[in-house]
Each structure stands twice: as C-alpha cells, then as structure tokens.
Design an enzyme around this catalytic site. Structure first.
Site, PDB file in Angstrom:
ATOM      1  N   TYR A   1    -114.380  17.695  12.657  1.00 47.74           N
ATOM      2  CA  TYR A   1    -113.382  18.023  11.952  1.00 47.74           C
ATOM      3  C   TYR A   1    -113.268  17.011  10.770  1.00 47.74           C
ATOM      4  O   TYR A   1    -112.539  17.480   9.739  1.00 47.74           O
ATOM      5  CB  TYR A   1    -112.189  18.004  12.793  1.00 47.74           C
TER       6      TYR A   1
ATOM      7  N   PHE B   1    -103.396  19.068  23.357  1.00 48.53           N
ATOM      8  CA  PHE B   1    -102.638  20.591  23.174  1.00 48.53           C
ATOM      9  C   PHE B   1    -103.718  21.465  22.897  1.00 48.53           C
ATOM     10  O   PHE B   1    -104.880  21.221  22.524  1.00 48.53           O
ATOM     11  CB  PHE B   1    -101.604  20.728  22.217  1.00 48.53           C
TER      12      PHE B   1
HETATM   13  C1  LIG Z   1    -117.657  23.245  17.299  1.00 47.09           C
HETATM   14  C2  LIG Z   1    -118.015  24.845  17.227  1.00 47.09           C
HETATM   15  C3  LIG Z   1    -116.566  25.192  17.183  1.00 47.09           C
HETATM   16  C4  LIG Z   1    -118.730  24.851  15.866  1.00 47.09           C
HETATM   17  O1  LIG Z   1    -118.642  26.131  15.446  1.00 47.09           O
HETATM   18  P1  LIG Z   1    -119.840  26.658  14.700  1.00 47.09           P
HETATM   19  O2  LIG Z   1    -119.581  27.943  14.167  1.00 47.09           O
HETATM   20  O3  LIG Z   1    -121.246  26.544  15.308  1.00 47.09           O
HETATM   21  O4  LIG Z   1    -119.739  25.562  13.243  1.00 47.09           O
HETATM   22  P2  LIG Z   1    -120.232  25.996  11.828  1.00 47.09           P
HETATM   23  O5  LIG Z   1    -121.516  26.803  12.110  1.00 47.09           O
HETATM   24  O6  LIG Z   1    -119.403  26.547  11.001  1.00 47.09           O
HETATM   25  O7  LIG Z   1    -120.612  24.490  11.491  1.00 47.09           O
HETATM   26  C5  LIG Z   1    -120.272  24.066  10.271  1.00 47.09           C
HETATM   27  C6  LIG Z   1    -120.928  22.512  10.151  1.00 47.09           C
HETATM   28  O8  LIG Z   1    -120.360  21.922  11.209  1.00 47.09           O
HETATM   29  C7  LIG Z   1    -121.643  21.119  11.876  1.00 47.09           C
HETATM   30  N1  LIG Z   1    -121.098  21.106  13.405  1.00 47.09           N
HETATM   31  C8  LIG Z   1    -120.509  22.258  13.992  1.00 47.09           C
HETATM   32  N2  LIG Z   1    -120.334  21.622  15.330  1.00 47.09           N
HETATM   33  C9  LIG Z   1    -120.715  20.398  15.452  1.00 47.09           C
HETATM   34  C10 LIG Z   1    -120.739  19.368  16.318  1.00 47.09           C
HETATM   35  N3  LIG Z   1    -120.418  19.883  17.460  1.00 47.09           N
HETATM   36  N4  LIG Z   1    -121.126  18.308  16.136  1.00 47.09           N
HETATM   37  C11 LIG Z   1    -121.521  17.984  14.985  1.00 47.09           C
HETATM   38  N5  LIG Z   1    -121.469  18.741  13.933  1.00 47.09           N
HETATM   39  C12 LIG Z   1    -121.087  20.044  14.130  1.00 47.09           C
HETATM   40  C13 LIG Z   1    -122.550  21.975  11.845  1.00 47.09           C
HETATM   41  O9  LIG Z   1    -123.934  21.493  11.746  1.00 47.09           O
HETATM   42  C14 LIG Z   1    -122.344  22.589  10.136  1.00 47.09           C
HETATM   43  O10 LIG Z   1    -122.683  21.371   9.322  1.00 47.09           O
HETATM   44  P3  LIG Z   1    -122.900  21.621   7.843  1.00 47.09           P
HETATM   45  O11 LIG Z   1    -122.025  22.459   7.095  1.00 47.09           O
HETATM   46  O12 LIG Z   1    -123.644  20.319   7.187  1.00 47.09           O
HETATM   47  O13 LIG Z   1    -124.168  22.749   7.848  1.00 47.09           O
HETATM   48  C15 LIG Z   1    -118.732  25.408  18.334  1.00 47.09           C
HETATM   49  O14 LIG Z   1    -119.945  24.938  18.452  1.00 47.09           O
HETATM   50  C16 LIG Z   1    -118.190  25.444  19.701  1.00 47.09           C
HETATM   51  O15 LIG Z   1    -117.352  26.448  19.866  1.00 47.09           O
HETATM   52  N6  LIG Z   1    -118.167  24.567  20.641  1.00 47.09           N
HETATM   53  C17 LIG Z   1    -117.686  24.299  21.694  1.00 47.09           C
HETATM   54  C18 LIG Z   1    -116.245  24.157  21.903  1.00 47.09           C
HETATM   55  C19 LIG Z   1    -115.576  23.151  21.121  1.00 47.09           C
HETATM   56  O16 LIG Z   1    -116.083  22.000  20.962  1.00 47.09           O
HETATM   57  N7  LIG Z   1    -114.668  23.575  20.305  1.00 47.09           N
HETATM   58  C20 LIG Z   1    -113.897  22.590  19.092  1.00 47.09           C
HETATM   59  C21 LIG Z   1    -112.713  22.136  20.191  1.00 47.09           C
HETATM   60  S1  LIG Z   1    -111.794  21.024  19.329  1.00 47.09           S
END
Ligand SMILES: CC(C)(COP(=O)(O)OP(=O)(O)OC[C@H]1O[C@@H](n2cnc3c(N)ncnc32)[C@H](O)[C@@H]1OP(=O)(O)O)[C@@H](O)C(=O)NCCC(=O)NCCS
Length: 404
Positions: free
Chosen positions: A122, A404
C-alpha cells in the site's frame, strides 16, 4: 476492465468473494451479506469486472477514528481488498485504489486506514505504517508480575447479551484517549466482536467474555477462547485473547492477572496489543513472554490540510512541509503548520517527504527523526526535524486493537 461500486447484494457477495477466496472458503452466503450490511454500506464496495464477471473487490467502512488530541475524524476503514489469482498483476488493484481514494476524497473524509496483508502493497498508494502491534506468547509458569502490585475488582464471565451492555463503555473510554482506535456502533459489537460463529473457532472453544468490575462498574474486559489440549503430563491448554482492554492501570493489570492464572492452561497468546503495553513492565520475566512486534494500522492522509488541521499539536512552533503525493496530487505542495492549522504556503520548506511518510508520523507512531534515520524525510532547513518532532509529539502510542 470496469471498476464501479456494486449495485446489489449478489454483487457484494461476489466482490467480497475475491478476498474470501484467499481464506480457502466458499463465496460468502446470504447470511454473511445480511450480517455484513449491518456495519457496512453497499455503496462503499467497489468491484472490478471482466465483462460480466466480478474478479476483484475493495470495500470501506465508514467510521470516525481518534487522532492525537482526542478529536475523531471521519475515516474510510478500507477492507476486503482482493483480486482473484486469475487476474493478478494487471493493474486491477491500482484501478480500485484510484476509484476508492477518489470516492473517499469526494465524501470529504480526510483519512483512510487499513490493515495490510503484506507490507509491500500500500505504500505506492500513499499509505504509511502508522502504528505497531505487540504480540506475546506467555508461558504460564513465567507469568508472574513484579512484586507489590495490588489487584482490584472481581471478574465475572458474562454472555454476549450482557457483554454488549458492559464492554462498550470500557472500550469507548480508552478509544477516546487513543489515536488509531475508532468508534464502534452497537451493531459492530454485536456482529463483529461478540458474535461467535463456529467456522471462526479454528479448533478452539467458544468465545468467553470476562468483565472486571470495581464497585459494580465495569473497568476492564477480556474476550478470549480456550484452545484445550492434553499431553502425557497433563493439560496444555492455551488462552487465546481476542481483545483485552482496561480503563485504568490497576484494572488492566488485574484483568491480565486473571488471564494468566486460569487453571489447566500452559500459555496465554495475545496479539494486536499496543506497542507501549504495560505488560512490558508488569511481567517479571519479560523475555519469557516472547514479545514480537509487527505492523499495525496503515494510514493515508486523503486530505492533507484537513487531516493535519484535525489533530492537536504539542508545541506552539511552526513547520513547513513539502509533501510529494503522486497518487493523490491534490495534496502535493508546501504546507505550513502553525497554531494547529495547516495552510498552503510559498515559504521555504523545513522538511520534504512523501504522503505515505506523513501517514507514519500522523498518529504519533513514528517521529520525523526516525523517518530521517531511515532515509525517508529530507531536512531542508537546519532544525526542521527537531521543530517538527516537537510539534507532533504525543504521549500515547497509537493503537488499533482489531483487524477490520
Ligand atoms: C494484493 C493484490 C490485491 C494485488 O492485486 P493486483 O491486481 O495483482 O495488483 P496490481 O496489478 O494493481 O499491482 C499494482 C502494483 O503493486 C504491486 N503488487 C501487487 N501486489 C503486491 C504484493 N503482494 N507485494 C508486492 N507488490 C505487489 C505490483 O507488482 C504492481 O507494481 P507496479 O505498479 O510497480 O507494476 C492481490 O494480489 C491479492 O488479492 N492478493 C491476496 C489478497 C490480499 O493480500 N489482499 C490485500 C488485503 S489487505
């Protein structure tokens, strides 16, 4: 890929289903949606659609969070954020964060806060680590307190209905004095804190509510479970706390004494405690309690001016901050903080930093000097770090007791 808010309960279940997927469970059922909507507004759930199929979701609770000085500011409590593994790393999270932060800004909420599943996600959206969490795994044989402490009150085990009447007053008193804690409505207590769904027991027993009363008035409580097991040498039960809060030092020490003295137990496992928790100084054998620190709340200043003006400050001085904010560019620029008000200025800046790092100092969880030591803030005018720290100083660590 379309990003929009959901329009009905079915879509809400699909959007939240992206998160539930990672818990290895079925899509949330209608009973879940009914419960969820007692604390959550349908229109605060964003969904990502691939054609007609929902492949991701991002939600936000509406609440007010305590900031330094005791004011409670409208805050988006970001929750159930996920993208299905079939659609990961295509920018869907970034698009949902864009839509959500624009919505939060339009609603006039100066802050957004969340718990991160991974600390790497984030920062790019301007969230900074704002509080830390402390965890203990206290072996009962090492659970003695330092001598000379007086116990107060008596403890009663109460059912959920009585807990709903007694616990909120204790929570509210502590919440008003603790940055990072948010207001809880009655439905929040009922639907999130006190409800005891069998699928969330994970092998432990039912939820127990212990209330410590002094002269008939609740002053502390513990919500916990017993995870019962027996070895060859006898009982090896673990006390797993969900939330333990006391209004006074004596009540806090006494409710912990109660938990540490339950017969048949071998350990007390406590997570999500304040990083300045009194147990650190109460326990005679601190090292044996295995203290561990992890990240807590992540905070985003959605409206830098309103957020900075909404908290109080320790000193009378002033400081000029050059704020970089690529994701929410309406915040970018120079802000002068003086007499508790943040206004735009052309004056020379004392410090330069990212919006995410402002999130880290906002509740008092970190100092500017700590950020500087980690290379995250530049001092542009001599004395700027000291002046900023003098202003932002708080006397209680920010704490959020609940994910939350
Ligand atoms: C984390 C999550 C929401 C990311 O969604 P996503 O659609 O793949 O993310 P995006 O493609 O928009 O990625 C945006 C950027 O964040 C990075 N990123 C995404 N997830 C990441 C992670 N877990 N760790 C590190 N970097 C991450 C991507 O590499 C990308 O980087 P860039 O802009 O430099 O290319 C998804 O992997 C997920 O649902 N994970 C499991 C549930 C979870 O952890 N949710 C968050 C709860 S707080």
């Amino acid at each position: 890929m379309e990003i929009r808010t959901v329009t009905n309960v079915e879509e809400l279940r699909d959007a939240a289903g992206a998160m539930v997927h990672y818990f290895g469970r079925e899509k949330p059922d209608e009973a879940w949606a009914e419960r969820w909507l007692k604390t959550f507004e349908l229109e605060r759930m964003h969904a990502a659609l691939d054609g007609a199929t929902i492949v991701g979701g991002a939600g936000a609770f509406t609440f007010r969070m305590t900031v330094p000085g005791g004011a409670m500011l409208p805050t988006a409590g970001v929750t159930v954020v996920a993208v299905l593994p079939t659609h990961r790393r295509r920018g869907i999270l970034t698009s949902m964060m864009r839509a959500q932060l624009d919505d939060v800004h339009e609603r006039g909420e100066p802050l957004a806060a969340l718990w991160a599943s991974e600390e790497t996600i984030y920062g790019r959206y301007g969230y900074g680590l704002a509080s830390l969490s402390l965890e203990f795994e206290i072996a009962r044989i090492h659970g003695a307190f330092r001598p000379g402490l007086e116990q107060v009150g008596g403890v009663r085990l109460v059912d959920a209905a009585e807990a709903a009447k007694l616990l909120p007053a204790v929570y509210d008193a502590v919440q008003r004095a603790t940055p990072g804690m948010y207001e809880r409505a009655a439905a929040w207590w009922e639907q999130r804190m006190l409800i005891d769904l069998p699928e969330f027991r994970f092998g432990a027993g039912p939820k127990l509510n212990a209330v410590l009363e002094v002269d008939g008035v609740a002053q502390a409580y513990a919500i916990y479970r017993l995870n019962v097991s027996f070895g060859n040498l006898g009982p090896e039960t673990k006390v797993q706390t969900q939330e333990v809060i006391g209004m006074t030092s004596a009540a806090t020490a006494s409710i912990w004494r109660y938990l540490l003295d339950v017969d048949w137990t071998q350990t007390v496992a406590a997570r999500l405690l304040a990083v300045d928790h009194p147990l650190l100084l109460l326990l005679a054998r601190l090292n044996m309690s295995r203290p561990t620190i992890s990240d807590g709340l992540w905070v985003r200043l959605v409206d830098v001016g309103a957020a900075l003006s909404g908290r109080s400050y320790a000193g009378d001085g002033s400081v000029v901050l050059e704020v970089r904010d690529e994701f929410c560019d309406w915040n970018a620029g120079r802000w002068c903080l003086e007499s508790g008000e943040a206004v735009r200025t052309d004056a020379d800046a004392d410090l330069a930093l990212d919006a995410a790092d402002l999130g880290s100092v906002y509740l008092g969880g970190f100092t500017f000097r700590e950020l500087s030591r980690a290379g995250r803030v530049e001092e542009l005018r001599e004395g700027g770090l000291a002046r900023a720290d003098e202003l932002f100083r708080t006397d209680v660590a920010p704490w959020c007791p609940e994910i939350f």
